[in-house]
Design an enzyme around this catalytic site. Structure first.
Site, short mmCIF file in Angstrom:
data_model
loop_
_atom_site.label_atom_id
_atom_site.label_comp_id
_atom_site.label_asym_id
_atom_site.label_seq_id
_atom_site.Cartn_x
_atom_site.Cartn_y
_atom_site.Cartn_z
N SER A 134 0.85 -1.19 0.00
CA SER A 134 0.00 0.00 0.00
C SER A 134 0.88 1.24 0.00
CB SER A 134 -0.89 0.01 1.24
OG SER A 134 -0.15 0.36 2.40
N ASP A 135 0.32 2.38 -0.38
CA ASP A 135 1.02 3.63 -0.12
C ASP A 135 0.82 3.96 1.36
OD1 ASP A 135 2.52 5.91 -0.52
OD2 ASP A 135 1.52 6.42 -2.38
N TRP A 136 1.55 4.95 1.84
CA TRP A 136 1.60 5.26 3.27
C TRP A 136 0.20 5.47 3.85
CZ3 TRP A 136 6.27 6.68 6.14
CH2 TRP A 136 6.01 7.12 7.43
N GLY A 137 -0.24 4.51 4.67
CA GLY A 137 -1.50 4.64 5.37
C GLY A 137 -2.74 4.55 4.51
N SER A 138 -2.59 4.13 3.25
CA SER A 138 -3.74 4.21 2.34
C SER A 138 -4.85 3.21 2.68
CB SER A 138 -3.30 4.01 0.88
OG SER A 138 -2.84 2.69 0.65
#
Length: 740
Positions: free
Chosen positions: A279-283
């Site tokens: 995932s992208d950061w915290g997505s």
């Protein structure tokens, strides 16, 4: 006797190899030993203490969780000693599964190369691959296994700050660059000591964020997705990309992190991707804010089922996945598949055989101080510079010029030359970064006097320093003015509604013009900027982007003719923000505006349709003539090819390089086709007066497109073929027919 011993050795060696387990077998053996908690741990990624991306996360239990096998990967842990410390903690876990260390190595590690958009202006695939190769060599020597690059998003909106991280607006060029960068990062094979895993991002279509705003929605047809935005991802996959990262945006209403269509159906299904998706950061957690998931538990379920394997920094898997499996909401087979994908990469990197393989002080010291890397960074920076105007042939400058006034807020700055996404190596000072002033000092002769004035700030509205700049300019034979945007005005979370030159910099240009001195404008930026007055009134303009550690030397090389600029724009430069998106390969519409005819046409009544500077544009100190266009045949079948040839001659006074661009137009189709599309290019070097024949091959793939049923195929009909120096500077044109 000796032959018997040799034979016995060969047989025993063969049996040893035959009994050696494959990576897949080792993965299967390991996963059978893992508890559910340990499996979930492999899907969990935390940040370290060297955060350069995302909001800082405080986790006081990090070390204990690593020892318990609850963390599979970390990002933002920099340097051999810190990666070793964390890896030693992982070796205290029950199964001793090593950690993966990831980092945003976007355009270099210690040796910083031009920002990716600038590198793309080189149109030099070998040089781009070599830059990524050096970045991988330095990063791997510092304990890094994995970079969150390349970004391969196609973008037609320069308001989006992350255009600096990509390859521009064109699918064909972007695909070639995606392939080159993956090859550069990963080298010959994963597991080599100087190889790191590439992570292709952002899957998918993040470059089409509405309004050019970071993290915003994307709404497009499937045909546009397949034809324009997916091909660079496929090219990266074909190059062997180890991992993919999904994107923050929703695509047609479904967040990419939970988008089964792009992750399972396309990437892991149709394309057969064997690596893992992060995932992208915290997505994953952000899907709650999207209004798509009601809580972290539902978000975790949606993400893992859609094909998102690793959770970066949202704790959604850490907090919820075990319970989801126990409640039969997530099958164990889905978790096992994600874990296997990650373990497979750790085995391929050789971490199970030697967890500290990449944690070596001697190698780090050697690679981070390799003079060859500096030399190559300088060469890459020169290739990235684009000459926009040179109407009075002020350039190249003579090294014997008596007095040069070097003016502007960028002249003596150091860190600014790195641009956005430079790795922050706190233990290394900035002395290795060559300022533009130092580059000029290194270049000119002893008899040349250099004068300096700041003139103004980058964003400041103050004109207090104008007079000093004017006084200095009046003392000089030539003025070099270095202006632009600050390095932190382009990049992630740096979208701008106003992309004009900031502050009063253009006002300073107007005042300096009144001195009557020859003025060379250097524009430093991470995106296409708008500078209409300067473009219309100043005869000498050089676009220098952000060029990295060797910026000063590279700029001096170009200004004084030791390198003849050859860069070509990878993005169109708009005239005004209201014109965005503006890109070269648009459709004609039913009422095209031709020769600026605006009456009941698809046009602005107050602005030209054309960009200020078009895609593929860039000048040289010399001139090139295109002639003798030949096609091997005028008709071809889909299983045949046509060879295209032309002669290119250097008709100027300097040796130089030219990028010959081949464009096609499908005249009629079952869906509307662009007015022209880049389908090939070659970069060649010619001495003064030298001619070379260039050849291109047109095959069926270059004539194919996605039709309304998403079938990639060609259609019989007429095609225009064009060779040119840019998308708007077509020098030669012909046509042919595709027949059944």
């Amino acid at each position: 006797m000796r032959k018997s011993i040799i034979l016995l050795f060969l047989v025993s060696t063969f049996l040893g190899f035959s009994q050696q387990k494959t990576i897949d077998q080792r993965v299967e053996d390991l996963i059978k030993k893992m508890t559910l908690e340990e499996k979930v741990g492999q899907l969990n990624q935390y940040t370290g203490d060297n955060t350069i991306t995302g909001p800082l996360t405080i986790n006081n239990n990090k070390q204990a969780e690593i020892k318990a096998g609850k963390i599979g990967s970390m990002l933002n842990v920099i340097g051999y000693q810190y990666t070793r410390q964390y890896q030693e903690l992982a070796m205290q876990s029950r199964l001793k599964i090593p950690l993966l260390f990831g980092l945003d190595v976007i355009h270099g590690y210690k040796t910083t190369f031009p920002i990716p958009l600038a590198e793309s202006a080189s149109w030099d695939m070998a040089a781009i691959e070599q830059g990524a190769r050096i970045a991988a060599t330095e990063a791997s020597a510092s304990g890094i296994h994995w970079t969150f690059a390349p970004m391969v998003d196609i973008s037609r909106d320069p308001r989006w700050g992350r255009v600096m991280e990509g390859a521009g607006e064109d699918t064909y060029l972007g695909s070639k660059i995606a392939f080159a960068r993956v090859r550069g990062f990963q080298g010959n094979k994963l597991g080599d000591i100087n190889s790191i895993m590439a992570c292709v991002k952002h899957f998918a279509a993040y470059g089409a964020a509405v309004g050019g705003r970071d993290y915003n929605s994307v709404d497009m047809s499937d045909r546009m997705l397949w034809e324009t935005y997916l091909p660079p991802f496929k090219a990266a996959l074909d190059a062997g990309a180890a991992t993919f990262m999904n994107s923050f945006n929703d695509i047609n209403g479904i967040p990419a992190t939970a988008n089964k269509y792009i992750q399972r159906d396309i990437l892991k299904g149709k394309w057969g991707f064997k690596g893992f998706v992060v995932s992208d950061w915290g997505s994953i957690g952000e899907m709650i804010t999207h209004g798509y998931a009601k809580d972290g538990k539902e978000a975790a379920q949606m993400a893992i089922m859609a094909g998102n394997d690793m959770d970066m920094e949202s704790n959604a898997y850490h907090n919820n996945l075990e319970q989801l499996v126990k409640e039969n909401k997530v099958p164990m087979a889905v978790v096992d598949d994600a874990v296997k994908r990650i373990l497979r990469k750790k085995f391929q990197l050789g971490l199970f055989d030697n967890p500290f393989k990449y944690c070596n002080q001697e190698r780090q010291n050697k690679e981070l101080n390799n003079p060859e890397h500096t030399k190559i960074a300088r060469e890459m920076a020169t290739k990235s510079i684009v000459l926009l105007k040179n109407e009075k042939n002020v350039l190249p400058l003579s090294k014997e010029t008596k007095t040069i006034a070097f003016i502007g807020p960028m002249v003596k700055a150091k860190r600014i030359n790195h641009g956005f996404w430079a790795v922050d190596l706190k233990e290394i000072d900035s002395t290795y970064i060559v300022s533009q002033w130092e580059g000029l000092e290194n270049k000119v002769g002893k008899n040349t006097k250099l004068l300096f004035a700041k003139g103004c700030g980058i964003k400041s509205e103050s004109k207090a320093d104008f007079q000093e700049a004017i006084d200095v300019a009046n003392q000089a034979d030539v003025v070099i003015l270095s202006i632009g945007e600050a390095y932190n005005m382009s990049g992630e979370a740096k979208s701008r509604s106003n992309i004009h030159l900031p502050g009063v910099q253009e006002d300073l240009i107007k005042e300096l013009q009144k001195t009557g001195k020859p003025i060379v404008i250097l524009i430093n930026a991470g995106r296409p900027l708008i500078f209409n007055w300067t473009a219309d009134n100043m005869p000498t303009i050089v676009y220098t982007w952000w060029l990295g550690s060797e910026a000063g030397n590279a700029i001096a090389d170009v200004l004084f003719g030791d390198y003849n600029p050859s860069g070509k724009l990878p993005m169109s430069f708009p005239r005004e923000e209201g014109q965005i998106p503006v890109y070269y390969n648009h459709f004609n519409t039913g009422r095209p505006s031709i020769n600026e005819d605006k009456i009941y046409k698809s046009a602005y009544i107050d602005l030209s349709n054309s960009p200020k500077f078009p895609f593929g544009y860039g000048l040289s100190y010399t001139t090139f003539q295109y002639s003798d266009l030949k096609l091997s045949k005028s008709k071809m079948k889909s299983n045949e090819t046509i060879e295209v040839s032309a002669t290119i001659t250097n008709t100027g006074k300097f040796a130089g390089e030219e990028v010959i661009q081949l464009y096609l137009q499908d005249k009629f189709g079952s869906v509307v086709r662009p007015i022209l599309e880049l389908k090939d290019f070659q970069k060649i070097k010619l001495e003064v007066g030298e001619s070379k024949e260039v050849k291109f091959v047109i095959d069926n793939s270059k004539l194919s497109f996605y039709n309304s049923k998403l079938q990639f195929q060609s259609e019989p009909g007429d095609f225009d073929i064009m060779l040119g120096s840019s998308s708007s500077d077509i020098r030669l044109k012909s046509n042919f027919e595709l027949i059944k």
